[in-house]
Design an enzyme around this catalytic site. Structure first.
Site, PDB file in Angstrom:
ATOM      1  N   GLU A 176       3.343   5.537  -3.023  1.00  0.00           N
ATOM      2  CA  GLU A 176       3.425   6.830  -2.329  1.00  0.00           C
ATOM      3  C   GLU A 176       4.836   7.124  -1.823  1.00  0.00           C
ATOM      4  O   GLU A 176       5.295   8.259  -1.868  1.00  0.00           O
ATOM      5  CB  GLU A 176       2.432   6.818  -1.148  1.00  0.00           C
ATOM      6  CG  GLU A 176       2.152   8.180  -0.588  1.00  0.00           C
ATOM      7  CD  GLU A 176       0.961   8.157   0.354  1.00  0.00           C
ATOM      8  OE1 GLU A 176      -0.151   7.843  -0.107  1.00  0.00           O
ATOM      9  OE2 GLU A 176       1.153   8.440   1.550  1.00  0.00           O
ATOM     10  N   ASP A 177       5.512   6.116  -1.341  1.00  0.00           N
ATOM     11  CA  ASP A 177       6.767   6.361  -0.606  1.00  0.00           C
ATOM     12  C   ASP A 177       8.025   5.801  -1.257  1.00  0.00           C
ATOM     13  O   ASP A 177       9.118   5.956  -0.706  1.00  0.00           O
ATOM     14  CB  ASP A 177       6.641   5.809   0.826  1.00  0.00           C
ATOM     15  CG  ASP A 177       5.596   6.553   1.635  1.00  0.00           C
ATOM     16  OD1 ASP A 177       5.371   7.744   1.355  1.00  0.00           O
ATOM     17  OD2 ASP A 177       4.987   5.950   2.529  1.00  0.00           O
ATOM     18  N   HIS A 209       0.787  -1.238   0.000  1.00  0.00           N
ATOM     19  CA  HIS A 209       0.000   0.000   0.000  1.00  0.00           C
ATOM     20  C   HIS A 209       0.822   1.294   0.000  1.00  0.00           C
ATOM     21  O   HIS A 209       0.334   2.322  -0.457  1.00  0.00           O
ATOM     22  CB  HIS A 209      -1.049   0.010   1.128  1.00  0.00           C
ATOM     23  CG  HIS A 209      -0.527   0.373   2.481  1.00  0.00           C
ATOM     24  ND1 HIS A 209      -0.045  -0.563   3.368  1.00  0.00           N
ATOM     25  CD2 HIS A 209      -0.427   1.580   3.118  1.00  0.00           C
ATOM     26  CE1 HIS A 209       0.324   0.043   4.487  1.00  0.00           C
ATOM     27  NE2 HIS A 209       0.111   1.348   4.360  1.00  0.00           N
ATOM     28  N   ASP A 210       2.051   1.259   0.522  1.00  0.00           N
ATOM     29  CA  ASP A 210       2.859   2.482   0.549  1.00  0.00           C
ATOM     30  C   ASP A 210       3.975   2.474  -0.496  1.00  0.00           C
ATOM     31  O   ASP A 210       4.823   3.381  -0.491  1.00  0.00           O
ATOM     32  CB  ASP A 210       3.450   2.703   1.954  1.00  0.00           C
ATOM     33  CG  ASP A 210       2.451   3.332   2.926  1.00  0.00           C
ATOM     34  OD1 ASP A 210       1.603   4.129   2.477  1.00  0.00           O
ATOM     35  OD2 ASP A 210       2.510   3.012   4.135  1.00  0.00           O
ATOM     36  N   ASP A 213      -4.600   0.193   7.748  1.00  0.00           N
ATOM     37  CA  ASP A 213      -3.542   1.212   7.809  1.00  0.00           C
ATOM     38  C   ASP A 213      -3.786   2.151   8.985  1.00  0.00           C
ATOM     39  O   ASP A 213      -2.883   2.468   9.763  1.00  0.00           O
ATOM     40  CB  ASP A 213      -3.546   1.967   6.475  1.00  0.00           C
ATOM     41  CG  ASP A 213      -2.368   2.908   6.321  1.00  0.00           C
ATOM     42  OD1 ASP A 213      -1.259   2.584   6.783  1.00  0.00           O
ATOM     43  OD2 ASP A 213      -2.559   3.972   5.696  1.00  0.00           O
TER      44      ASP A 213
HETATM   45  P1  NDP Z   1       2.428  12.949   8.620  1.00  0.00           P
HETATM   46  O1  NDP Z   1       1.424  12.609   7.599  1.00  0.00           O
HETATM   47  O2  NDP Z   1       3.703  13.559   8.207  1.00  0.00           O
HETATM   48  O3  NDP Z   1       2.747  11.703   9.543  1.00  0.00           O
HETATM   49  C1  NDP Z   1       1.791  10.723   9.837  1.00  0.00           C
HETATM   50  C2  NDP Z   1       2.054   9.531   8.998  1.00  0.00           C
HETATM   51  O4  NDP Z   1       3.379   9.046   9.259  1.00  0.00           O
HETATM   52  C3  NDP Z   1       1.167   8.358   9.308  1.00  0.00           C
HETATM   53  O5  NDP Z   1      -0.045   8.490   8.638  1.00  0.00           O
HETATM   54  C4  NDP Z   1       2.003   7.202   8.798  1.00  0.00           C
HETATM   55  O6  NDP Z   1       1.736   7.161   7.393  1.00  0.00           O
HETATM   56  C5  NDP Z   1       3.435   7.653   9.022  1.00  0.00           C
HETATM   57  N1  NDP Z   1       4.178   7.105  10.179  1.00  0.00           N
HETATM   58  C6  NDP Z   1       5.490   6.765  10.177  1.00  0.00           C
HETATM   59  N2  NDP Z   1       5.888   6.375  11.366  1.00  0.00           N
HETATM   60  C7  NDP Z   1       4.834   6.422  12.181  1.00  0.00           C
HETATM   61  C8  NDP Z   1       4.655   6.108  13.567  1.00  0.00           C
HETATM   62  N3  NDP Z   1       5.654   5.674  14.347  1.00  0.00           N
HETATM   63  N4  NDP Z   1       3.415   6.285  14.108  1.00  0.00           N
HETATM   64  C9  NDP Z   1       2.415   6.741  13.327  1.00  0.00           C
HETATM   65  N5  NDP Z   1       2.530   7.054  12.010  1.00  0.00           N
HETATM   66  C10 NDP Z   1       3.741   6.895  11.433  1.00  0.00           C
HETATM   67  O7  NDP Z   1       1.930  13.907   9.678  1.00  0.00           O
HETATM   68  P2  NDP Z   1       0.499  14.424   9.945  1.00  0.00           P
HETATM   69  O8  NDP Z   1      -0.465  13.326   9.814  1.00  0.00           O
HETATM   70  O9  NDP Z   1       0.562  15.108  11.217  1.00  0.00           O
HETATM   71  O10 NDP Z   1       0.287  15.405   8.713  1.00  0.00           O
HETATM   72  C11 NDP Z   1       0.733  16.639   8.697  1.00  0.00           C
HETATM   73  C12 NDP Z   1      -0.361  17.515   9.234  1.00  0.00           C
HETATM   74  O11 NDP Z   1      -0.034  17.788  10.570  1.00  0.00           O
HETATM   75  C13 NDP Z   1      -0.491  18.786   8.508  1.00  0.00           C
HETATM   76  O12 NDP Z   1      -1.746  18.762   7.876  1.00  0.00           O
HETATM   77  C14 NDP Z   1      -0.383  19.862   9.567  1.00  0.00           C
HETATM   78  O13 NDP Z   1      -1.530  20.668   9.576  1.00  0.00           O
HETATM   79  C15 NDP Z   1      -0.325  19.126  10.852  1.00  0.00           C
HETATM   80  N6  NDP Z   1       0.759  19.558  11.722  1.00  0.00           N
HETATM   81  C16 NDP Z   1       0.458  19.698  13.021  1.00  0.00           C
HETATM   82  C17 NDP Z   1       1.428  20.082  13.915  1.00  0.00           C
HETATM   83  C18 NDP Z   1       1.076  20.202  15.353  1.00  0.00           C
HETATM   84  O14 NDP Z   1       1.940  20.347  16.171  1.00  0.00           O
HETATM   85  N7  NDP Z   1      -0.165  20.095  15.723  1.00  0.00           N
HETATM   86  C19 NDP Z   1       2.804  20.350  13.501  1.00  0.00           C
HETATM   87  C20 NDP Z   1       3.003  20.121  12.100  1.00  0.00           C
HETATM   88  C21 NDP Z   1       2.012  19.735  11.264  1.00  0.00           C
HETATM   89  P3  NDP Z   1       1.903   5.884   6.419  1.00  0.00           P
HETATM   90  O15 NDP Z   1       1.063   4.798   6.877  1.00  0.00           O
HETATM   91  O16 NDP Z   1       1.488   6.455   5.095  1.00  0.00           O
HETATM   92  O17 NDP Z   1       3.375   5.627   6.475  1.00  0.00           O
HETATM   93 ZN    ZN Z   2       0.588   3.024   5.614  1.00  0.00          ZN
END
Ligand code: NDP
Ligand code: ZN
Length: 176
Positions: A62-63, A58-59, A119
């Site tokens: 994207e990644d 799935h990733d 996911d």
């Molecule tokens: P990301 O999308 O960057 O990170 C979350 C994603 O990281 C998950 O969906 C997962 O995706 C992957 N991932 C990798 N390692 C882990 C782990 N150990 N645990 C959980 N997930 C992991 O970040 P956000 O979802 O926060 O998206 C950015 C948003 O955050 C922006 O929209 C912004 O508005 C907000 N933001 C908020 C801040 C705050 O302090 N409140 C600061 C900065 C941004 P996958 O399954 O695809 O790998």
């Molecule tokens: Zn994922």
């Protein structure tokens, strides 16, 4: 589901993600995450080849540099189509991608909904047990709220997975 094909997908994903790490403190190998997603589906009774293979893969689009065409050649159009359904458009800003996940969720195929549920469950589990190193409690809480909004649009494909999501959500927000 043929074990040989599942192993082939795991080997493919492990190779594609080989230089990547998750965001947790320990920088876990990336492959742990798709492996957790497919295991989640299996443990909740999913035996169809398409969602299981798509969960493993799935990733990859994207990644990593993987293309839809490559997935279609190696695993078939049906698997490639589901992976594309769960792939964000990375040319868009992050906030827009998050909104689009909410908008798209109800319109996904049943197989894509299963993959997305798995996911989100494993990501919430990781946010509780091994969160990204530098995330504040507020940022984690925001993710839990957003994930619940996405999952609202995924309901109806597996009561068992939905219960698992709700349990994981409750565990992660207890005391907040
Ligand atoms: P990301 O999308 O960057 O990170 C979350 C994603 O990281 C998950 O969906 C997962 O995706 C992957 N991932 C990798 N390692 C882990 C782990 N150990 N645990 C959980 N997930 C992991 O970040 P956000 O979802 O926060 O998206 C950015 C948003 O955050 C922006 O929209 C912004 O508005 C907000 N933001 C908020 C801040 C705050 O302090 N409140 C600061 C900065 C941004 P996958 O399954 O695809 O790998
Ligand atoms: Zn994922």
């Amino acid at each position: 589901m043929d074990a040989g094909e599942l192993l082939k997908a795991l080997e493919f994903a492990a190779m594609k993600h080989r230089d990547q790490r998750r965001k947790d403190e320990a920088q876990s190998p990336y492959i742990n995450h798709p492996l957790a997603a497919v295991t989640m589906l299996w443990n909740h009774g999913v035996r169809d080849r398409v969602p299981l293979l798509a969960a493993v893969l799935h990733d990859t689009v994207e990644d990593t540099g993987t293309t839809r065409e490559e997935l279609a050649t190696v695993f078939g159009e049906d698997v490639a189509a589901v992976v594309m359904e769960v792939t964000d458009d990375k040319s868009l800003p992050k906030d827009r991608r998050k909104e689009l996940q909410v908008e798209h969720a109800p319109h996904l195929s049943s197989h894509a909904k299963l993959v997305k549920l798995a996911d989100k469950i494993v990501n919430l589990r990781d946010l509780t047990d091994s969160p990204p190193a530098n995330w504040s409690p507020e940022r984690r809480a925001q993710y839990f709220v957003w994930a619940q909004t996405v999952v609202a649009g995924l309901r109806g494909v597996s009561a068992s997975l939905e219960q698992a999501f709700d349990a994981e959500h409750a565990r992660g927000t207890r005391g907040n």
